[in-house]
Design a protein around this motif. Structure first.
Motif, PDB file in Angstrom:
ATOM      1  N   GLY A  96     -17.817  -9.195  70.071  1.00  0.00           N
ATOM      2  CA  GLY A  96     -19.100  -9.521  70.701  1.00  0.00           C
ATOM      3  C   GLY A  96     -19.030  -9.543  72.224  1.00  0.00           C
ATOM      4  N   ARG A  97     -17.988 -10.202  72.740  1.00  0.00           N
ATOM      5  CA  ARG A  97     -17.947 -10.425  74.183  1.00  0.00           C
ATOM      6  C   ARG A  97     -17.195  -9.335  74.919  1.00  0.00           C
ATOM      7  N   VAL A  98     -16.092  -8.885  74.332  1.00  0.00           N
ATOM      8  CA  VAL A  98     -15.271  -7.902  75.041  1.00  0.00           C
ATOM      9  C   VAL A  98     -15.823  -6.495  74.812  1.00  0.00           C
ATOM     10  N   LEU A  99     -16.012  -6.154  73.534  1.00  0.00           N
ATOM     11  CA  LEU A  99     -16.497  -4.800  73.242  1.00  0.00           C
ATOM     12  C   LEU A  99     -18.017  -4.694  73.316  1.00  0.00           C
ATOM     13  N   ARG A 100     -18.708  -5.846  73.394  1.00  0.00           N
ATOM     14  CA  ARG A 100     -20.180  -5.875  73.514  1.00  0.00           C
ATOM     15  C   ARG A 100     -20.870  -5.231  72.317  1.00  0.00           C
ATOM     16  N   LEU A 101     -20.284  -5.395  71.136  1.00  0.00           N
ATOM     17  CA  LEU A 101     -20.949  -4.898  69.938  1.00  0.00           C
ATOM     18  C   LEU A 101     -22.108  -5.824  69.570  1.00  0.00           C
ATOM     19  N   GLN A 102     -23.130  -5.272  68.946  1.00  0.00           N
ATOM     20  CA  GLN A 102     -24.270  -6.028  68.412  1.00  0.00           C
ATOM     21  C   GLN A 102     -24.116  -6.086  66.891  1.00  0.00           C
ATOM     22  N   PRO A 103     -24.682  -7.108  66.247  1.00  0.00           N
ATOM     23  CA  PRO A 103     -24.706  -7.096  64.782  1.00  0.00           C
ATOM     24  C   PRO A 103     -25.350  -5.783  64.314  1.00  0.00           C
ATOM     25  N   PHE A 113      -9.443  -9.624  53.902  1.00  0.00           N
ATOM     26  CA  PHE A 113     -10.280  -8.764  53.058  1.00  0.00           C
ATOM     27  C   PHE A 113     -10.617  -9.451  51.744  1.00  0.00           C
ATOM     28  N   HIS A 114     -11.843  -9.407  51.261  1.00  0.00           N
ATOM     29  CA  HIS A 114     -12.116  -9.687  49.847  1.00  0.00           C
ATOM     30  C   HIS A 114     -13.460  -9.071  49.478  1.00  0.00           C
ATOM     31  N   ASP A 115     -13.485  -8.330  48.388  1.00  0.00           N
ATOM     32  CA  ASP A 115     -14.724  -7.724  47.883  1.00  0.00           C
ATOM     33  C   ASP A 115     -15.495  -6.966  48.956  1.00  0.00           C
ATOM     34  N   GLN A 116     -14.863  -6.061  49.627  1.00  0.00           N
ATOM     35  CA  GLN A 116     -15.529  -5.238  50.645  1.00  0.00           C
ATOM     36  C   GLN A 116     -16.017  -6.062  51.845  1.00  0.00           C
ATOM     37  N   GLN A 117     -15.677  -7.355  51.836  1.00  0.00           N
ATOM     38  CA  GLN A 117     -16.074  -8.188  52.980  1.00  0.00           C
ATOM     39  C   GLN A 117     -14.843  -8.520  53.807  1.00  0.00           C
ATOM     40  N   VAL A 118     -15.082  -8.783  55.077  1.00  0.00           N
ATOM     41  CA  VAL A 118     -14.007  -9.208  55.950  1.00  0.00           C
ATOM     42  C   VAL A 118     -14.418 -10.499  56.656  1.00  0.00           C
ATOM     43  N   ASP A 119     -13.525 -11.489  56.626  1.00  0.00           N
ATOM     44  CA  ASP A 119     -13.758 -12.717  57.403  1.00  0.00           C
ATOM     45  C   ASP A 119     -13.075 -12.563  58.750  1.00  0.00           C
ATOM     46  N   LEU A 120     -13.861 -12.467  59.788  1.00  0.00           N
ATOM     47  CA  LEU A 120     -13.282 -12.286  61.127  1.00  0.00           C
ATOM     48  C   LEU A 120     -12.812 -13.624  61.690  1.00  0.00           C
ATOM     49  N   THR A 121     -11.707 -13.603  62.387  1.00  0.00           N
ATOM     50  CA  THR A 121     -11.252 -14.819  63.070  1.00  0.00           C
ATOM     51  C   THR A 121     -12.135 -15.040  64.299  1.00  0.00           C
ATOM     52  N   ALA A 122     -12.014 -16.239  64.860  1.00  0.00           N
ATOM     53  CA  ALA A 122     -12.783 -16.547  66.070  1.00  0.00           C
ATOM     54  C   ALA A 122     -12.415 -15.574  67.186  1.00  0.00           C
ATOM     55  N   GLY A 123     -11.149 -15.273  67.292  1.00  0.00           N
ATOM     56  CA  GLY A 123     -10.704 -14.342  68.336  1.00  0.00           C
ATOM     57  C   GLY A 123     -11.291 -12.956  68.147  1.00  0.00           C
ATOM     58  N   GLN A 124     -11.344 -12.516  66.877  1.00  0.00           N
ATOM     59  CA  GLN A 124     -11.904 -11.188  66.612  1.00  0.00           C
ATOM     60  C   GLN A 124     -13.411 -11.154  66.891  1.00  0.00           C
ATOM     61  N   GLN A 125     -14.095 -12.266  66.542  1.00  0.00           N
ATOM     62  CA  GLN A 125     -15.537 -12.325  66.837  1.00  0.00           C
ATOM     63  C   GLN A 125     -15.778 -12.226  68.337  1.00  0.00           C
ATOM     64  N   GLY A 184     -21.383 -12.962  63.743  1.00  0.00           N
ATOM     65  CA  GLY A 184     -20.532 -14.102  63.376  1.00  0.00           C
ATOM     66  C   GLY A 184     -19.245 -13.632  62.754  1.00  0.00           C
ATOM     67  N   GLN A 185     -18.832 -14.339  61.672  1.00  0.00           N
ATOM     68  CA  GLN A 185     -17.537 -14.013  61.079  1.00  0.00           C
ATOM     69  C   GLN A 185     -17.632 -12.914  60.014  1.00  0.00           C
ATOM     70  N   ASN A 186     -18.812 -12.390  59.777  1.00  0.00           N
ATOM     71  CA  ASN A 186     -18.996 -11.476  58.652  1.00  0.00           C
ATOM     72  C   ASN A 186     -18.998 -10.001  59.044  1.00  0.00           C
ATOM     73  N   ALA A 187     -18.199  -9.250  58.323  1.00  0.00           N
ATOM     74  CA  ALA A 187     -18.248  -7.797  58.459  1.00  0.00           C
ATOM     75  C   ALA A 187     -18.144  -7.195  57.076  1.00  0.00           C
ATOM     76  N   THR A 188     -18.771  -6.033  56.877  1.00  0.00           N
ATOM     77  CA  THR A 188     -18.751  -5.342  55.593  1.00  0.00           C
ATOM     78  C   THR A 188     -17.968  -4.044  55.736  1.00  0.00           C
ATOM     79  N   VAL A 189     -17.112  -3.791  54.749  1.00  0.00           N
ATOM     80  CA  VAL A 189     -16.365  -2.533  54.756  1.00  0.00           C
ATOM     81  C   VAL A 189     -17.226  -1.454  54.109  1.00  0.00           C
ATOM     82  N   VAL A 190     -17.424  -0.350  54.793  1.00  0.00           N
ATOM     83  CA  VAL A 190     -18.292   0.703  54.283  1.00  0.00           C
ATOM     84  C   VAL A 190     -17.487   1.715  53.452  1.00  0.00           C
TER      85      VAL A 190
END
Lengths: 252, 252
Positions: free
Chosen positions: A30-37, A14-26, A58-64
């Motif tokens: 994307g592949r397992v849960l089939r989420l779209q950006p 976590f930093h500044d409402q942002q999350v850096d996703l690991t390769a495994g989480q990406q 990619g590796q970027n996610a925003t905390v809402v």
């Protein structure tokens, strides 16, 4: 909201409402849960906090925003459980934690003389932690040090009449716990007439007659859990199932 | 009557309303239970029959009359349970037998691919027998051969609409099973609008959406077991606890 997919994130991601996703989480998103950006998902921060997040790709996610969830029962429920022999208490800890118990008091009654080792107590507390996580609870149930039934009676004195107290008795012509719980519902607010609930559940051979009498003197309502004889491992789960269901049912 | 002491007697000990007690049984009645000649006790004949008997002292006892007891639920309850991995199904067999299940159908659903060996099935049936005895049931629950969920759907066709069918779904905004069960009570006779009950309980990862949709098409009511996430071992016990309690509660 609760149908969104959940993933656990380490605090350093976590930093500044942002999350850096690991390769495994990406890969998982994307592949397992089939989420779209642009899709939403839930972040578990490992400290009981849940956060709504949006995957940017990619590796970027925003905390809402933080998600306020509450799976806890509306009033605290304490269980006194006479300790069965063997590993039965582990099952009781696991299941009643899943079902929302607040405090578990291991009881030494006339027909149980099991004195658990400190290792055993530590193990029970570990099991409670695991079960609380797995069942998505916010509160970790307390497992107190074991008490003799005499010590347990003495803890009652300062609780006043705000506690709704039941003692489960295997044989006898007592009302069913479900009847008593439904009668204590208000259908409003916290849903109960009382501020907390205390259930006492006996050992394999049952409570002794003096124990039941003492409980009745101390304003416990003796109740039945049904006409079949339940093992001492099963009885606490049945009692908690009923308490949880009556707290969580829709108004009736 | 149910408070009387019970002992199991082999059929060859019976003749002409008389029972020849073994030395061990005489010791148990006189020394352990402290019965006096003339005192009553209950004989279990091992085939579900209970008999009121009077101890005459020594090896002699007289059978007075059969005891009609019934701890069975008022309507037969069938459970479809997706088989969890490991030994979880043993716990399910033990607890749901105690709680009065009539028939347990091990289900292979999309998210469980456990195929139990014949040895395992034999073991489950042994556990059901032991649990039925221990909980003083009259009927031994049937544990069917495992069915795929497709095969299970096909068993429904000839059951008509007399069966009250529920599918337990972990996440979703469905009514609580307790609400549905209370609404299906008549408060008279067998106590239910329906002639039998069928509960379908999913695997660790839950039913798939197509499975839930198929169930709804086949007139299953989707229900919740509460807001915490239960293990697949705990969910059947909770469901059966509610079914048993609603069947056995006093009129409300």
């Amino acid at each position: 909201m609760r149908e969104l997919q959940r993933i656990a994130i380490a605090s350093e991601q976590f930093h500044d409402q942002q999350v850096d996703l690991t390769a495994g989480q990406q890969h998982y998103l994307g592949r397992v849960l089939r989420l779209q950006p642009g899709d939403r998902f839930i972040i578990l921060d490992g400290r009981g906090g849940w956060w709504l997040a949006i995957w940017k790709g990619g590796q970027n996610a925003t905390v809402v925003e933080p998600i306020r969830i509450n799976n806890e029962l509306p009033i605290p429920v304490t269980l006194w459980v006479s300790m069965p022999k063997g590993s039965g208490f582990e099952e009781i800890v696991r299941c009643t934690t899943e079902l929302g118990v607040s405090r578990l008091v291991p009881i030494m009654s006339a027909r149980t003389v099991v004195v658990p080792s400190p290792q055993k107590l530590a193990r029970w507390r570990r099991i409670a932690t695991e079960a609380a996580e797995q069942s998505e609870r916010q509160i970790l149930p307390e497992i107190t040090d074991p008490l003799s039934i005499q010590q347990a009676w003495e803890t009652l004195s300062d609780q006043g009449e705000e506690v709704d107290k039941y003692i489960c008795v295997a044989r006898g012509d007592f009302p069913h716990l479900l009847n008593c719980l439904l009668a204590a519902r208000t259908g409003q607010g916290k849903g109960y007439v009382y501020n907390s609930l205390l259930l006492a559940i006996g050992p394999e051979g049952g409570w002794t007659t003096p124990e039941v009498e003492e409980a009745i003197n101390r304003r416990f309502q003796p109740v039945s859990l049904g006409s079949r004889i339940l093992r001492s491992v099963t009885a606490p789960m049945v009692a908690l199932s009923l308490v949880a269901a009556v707290s969580e049912m829709d108004n009736y």
